[in-house]
Design a protein around this motif. Sequence first.
Motif, short mmCIF file in Angstrom:
data_model
loop_
_atom_site.label_atom_id
_atom_site.label_comp_id
_atom_site.label_asym_id
_atom_site.label_seq_id
_atom_site.Cartn_x
_atom_site.Cartn_y
_atom_site.Cartn_z
N MET A 35 1.10 -0.86 0.56
CA MET A 35 -0.13 0.12 0.31
C MET A 35 1.07 1.01 -0.62
O MET A 35 2.14 0.84 0.17
N ASN A 36 0.22 2.52 -0.76
CA ASN A 36 1.06 4.19 -0.11
C ASN A 36 0.35 4.30 0.21
O ASN A 36 -0.91 4.41 0.40
N ILE A 37 0.98 5.07 1.50
CA ILE A 37 0.38 5.92 2.34
C ILE A 37 1.21 6.97 2.66
O ILE A 37 2.59 7.70 2.46
N GLU A 38 0.11 8.19 2.10
CA GLU A 38 0.57 9.75 1.73
C GLU A 38 2.65 9.58 0.94
O GLU A 38 3.52 9.95 1.74
N GLY A 39 2.37 8.93 -0.48
CA GLY A 39 3.77 8.68 -0.69
C GLY A 39 5.03 8.14 0.14
O GLY A 39 5.80 7.85 -0.91
N ARG A 40 4.54 6.81 0.93
CA ARG A 40 5.90 5.73 1.55
C ARG A 40 5.15 4.60 0.84
O ARG A 40 3.85 4.94 0.80
N THR A 41 5.85 4.02 0.73
CA THR A 41 5.10 2.01 0.53
C THR A 41 5.67 1.30 1.51
O THR A 41 6.73 1.53 1.82
N PHE A 42 4.34 0.64 1.26
CA PHE A 42 4.50 -0.38 2.52
C PHE A 42 4.24 -1.93 2.58
O PHE A 42 3.02 -1.30 1.35
N CYS A 43 4.81 -2.54 2.95
CA CYS A 43 4.27 -3.83 2.29
C CYS A 43 3.59 -4.95 4.51
O CYS A 43 4.75 -4.74 4.93
N SER A 44 2.75 -5.91 3.71
CA SER A 44 2.77 -7.15 4.91
C SER A 44 2.27 -7.49 4.28
O SER A 44 2.11 -8.06 3.23
N VAL A 45 2.23 -8.95 5.04
CA VAL A 45 2.84 -10.44 5.47
C VAL A 45 1.68 -11.30 6.09
O VAL A 45 2.18 -10.73 7.07
N HIS A 46 0.71 -11.92 5.32
CA HIS A 46 -0.27 -12.28 7.16
C HIS A 46 0.29 -13.75 6.60
O HIS A 46 0.58 -14.49 5.79
#
Length: 111
Positions: free
Chosen positions: A15-26
């Motif tokens: 996901m992109n939030i305020e120009g930063r990209t994050f990743c989550s692994v479930h």
Amino acid sequence: MQFEMTLTVLGISRMNIEGRTFCSVHTGQMPVGDAANDCRGYEVTKMGAEPAVFDQIAADFQPGEDVHFIAQLKKAGGGKSQPYLIGVVPKTAPPASQATKTTGTAKADSK
């Protein structure tokens, strides 16, 4: 310090939030010990990951597959640490000699 982890991956999101990209692994694992009495099915966890991890997961990924990750410990709240996924260990094909043995396509030399 880096180490390898094998996890049963249920899903991965970027996901992109305020120009930063994050990743989550479930991930999911069968409960053990005292938790086994209070859980039905998998214990589900969410782990942080580098955004590049998303791209390293094969497009034909199926939920529930075991994936080998490279991880490092990252500082967490309360003075604790938690694994942070930084890469996927590439799948390696068996050596050519092993592949020909299993497929039965090896040919004898005609010398």
